[in-house]
Design a protein around this motif. Sequence first.
Motif, PDB file in Angstrom:
ATOM      1  N   ASN A 106      -2.827 -23.687  70.378  1.00 28.42           N
ATOM      2  CA  ASN A 106      -2.094 -24.586  69.490  1.00 28.42           C
ATOM      3  C   ASN A 106      -0.928 -23.873  68.818  1.00 28.42           C
ATOM      4  OD1 ASN A 106      -3.827 -26.689  70.107  1.00 28.42           O
ATOM      5  ND2 ASN A 106      -5.142 -26.341  68.333  1.00 28.42           N
ATOM      6  N   PHE A 107      -1.143 -22.619  68.450  1.00 27.15           N
ATOM      7  CA  PHE A 107      -0.059 -21.831  67.840  1.00 27.15           C
ATOM      8  C   PHE A 107       1.112 -21.704  68.806  1.00 27.15           C
ATOM      9  CE2 PHE A 107       2.167 -17.827  67.243  1.00 27.15           C
ATOM     10  CZ  PHE A 107       2.406 -17.788  65.883  1.00 27.15           C
ATOM     11  N   ASP A 155       1.872 -23.680  71.247  1.00 32.32           N
ATOM     12  CA  ASP A 155       2.508 -24.988  71.385  1.00 32.32           C
ATOM     13  C   ASP A 155       3.402 -25.292  70.182  1.00 32.32           C
ATOM     14  OD1 ASP A 155       1.245 -25.409  73.802  1.00 32.32           O
ATOM     15  OD2 ASP A 155      -0.388 -26.596  72.941  1.00 32.32           O
ATOM     16  N   ASP A 156       2.870 -25.038  68.990  1.00 35.63           N
ATOM     17  CA  ASP A 156       3.607 -25.353  67.765  1.00 35.63           C
ATOM     18  C   ASP A 156       4.896 -24.548  67.661  1.00 35.63           C
ATOM     19  OD1 ASP A 156       1.599 -27.109  67.086  1.00 35.63           O
ATOM     20  OD2 ASP A 156       0.620 -25.745  65.676  1.00 35.63           O
ATOM     21  N   ARG A 157       4.860 -23.304  68.121  1.00 35.93           N
ATOM     22  CA  ARG A 157       6.050 -22.437  68.037  1.00 35.93           C
ATOM     23  C   ARG A 157       6.934 -22.574  69.264  1.00 35.93           C
ATOM     24  NH1 ARG A 157       3.206 -22.369  64.247  1.00 35.93           N
ATOM     25  NH2 ARG A 157       3.059 -20.789  62.595  1.00 35.93           N
ATOM     26  N   LYS A 158       6.510 -23.437  70.190  1.00 30.62           N
ATOM     27  CA  LYS A 158       7.274 -23.702  71.423  1.00 30.62           C
ATOM     28  C   LYS A 158       7.533 -22.421  72.226  1.00 30.62           C
ATOM     29  CE  LYS A 158       9.513 -27.946  69.807  1.00 30.62           C
ATOM     30  NZ  LYS A 158       8.514 -28.169  68.751  1.00 30.62           N
TER      31      LYS A 158
END
Length: 505
Positions: free
Chosen positions: A291-292, A294-297
């Motif tokens: 998830n990290f 993904d969130d930071r792209k």
Amino acid sequence: MLAILLISGFFSFGQNKKTQPNIIVFLVDDMGWQDTSVPFWTKVTDFNKRYHTPNMERLAREGMKFTNAYAMPVCTPSRVSLMTGVNAAHHRVTHWTSPDKDKNTDFADSTLNSVDWNINGFSPVAGIPHTFYGTPLPAILNQAGYYTIHSGKAHFGSAGTPGSDPKNLGFQVNIAGNEIGHPASYLGEKNYDNAKNGKPSRNAVPGLEAYHGTDVFLSDAITTEALKALEKPVNDKKPFFLYLAQYAVHVPLDADKRFMSKYLKAGLDSTEAKYAALIEGMDKSLGDVLNFLDDRKIADNTVILFMSDNGGLSLTPQRGGNAWTHNLPLKGGKGSVYEGGIREPMLIRWPGVVKPKSVADQYVIVEDFFPTILEIAGVKNQKIIQQIDGKSFLPILKNPSFKDENRELVWHHPNRWIPAEGPKIHFSSAFRKGDWKLIYDYRKGKLELYNLKNDIGEQNDLALTNPQKVKELALLFTKQLKKWDAQWPTYKQNRKVVPWPDEVN
């Protein structure tokens, strides 16, 4: 001292550093091949249905699953091999290291003497007694421009030696890692300790004081801190190497209350429910990492390598209890060179390189991580002290049907792991080439032969019916052990050397 080896291909910066992928090694402790809802066999088993590991399932969907991935039978040898690219028979850290310096963790045996193995583990500094000296992976990556972070279990070397501190291996950040091999507790309310009369225990987890007195489970604490540490390289747009080594799923079996009830309702007893909850908490950590990214792209430029350090701990009657790890159909468990002690769950995701939902049947081993990661990072022409035994599996990542049936694998465990007797958990070594595997039990002076393609459970010993294959493998096995100058046991009665595999009648 070993001659310095110049490995061609390392440490050339022809590629733009911006294209260097981030690299995460997610290492689990004592996780068995069946301890997941991801099937690593040809079919889904009842044990796969028992556990809930949705984030491992996600990795398998988005990346590659390895069905023939191996580590050593116990933890420290695997960790040293990963950090150095050297097989345990060669680096001589063949058993788990004590937190205390110069302490041999072998139990006394009535038949064989303990070998003079490297009881203090790995050292990045020369001249430390009873250690293997080499150039560690994170130091090379750090020099290549990577921001290096260690979080969780280290267990590379004993206290008082350089290998006990991950920062000495080239990690710029160290979270909760030192010489201990398992936590005293997973519970924040116990300060990740099991203190008695106010005195901290030897296995208290260090550096997590911010979580003391809270309800934060250890697996979450080291993950949260690792992700906090990642903010710096992400903000600086610098490639990072994160080595997130879970203390889970090693004992003690502390109850993770978030997940316990579902397993109790499913009919598991309290011990097995605790173990299943420990596994799901580990998987949640993996999900937090995904998830990290993904969130930071940054997921598209990050390689994740998931692995366990040895087979699941199967608590046999010889150890005084019932099993909570079920490695079946594999034989044996932690401490054994049977498949249950060495075959591991392994997953790799690398967007744009690794084909989603791909499966690789080619066998690989833990020392292969070292050259593979350096090749992924584009590191070339770096001076490395040790001779590398591992082989890059980058060709497999690019082509899951890649086959090399001439590859030879070695497991060397000339040690006594536990005081009680047990099935092949003492003084055994093994050799694999193609589908054939040879096991040598020194105490019995016996060679066993199995065809893993037809007999993954190692139930049908073919040594008597195929003596030519035994002879062929024994010669190759002995040649490799002698090439590496592997330590070899002697008999207590007369101090004579135990016969080499090719000397067994």
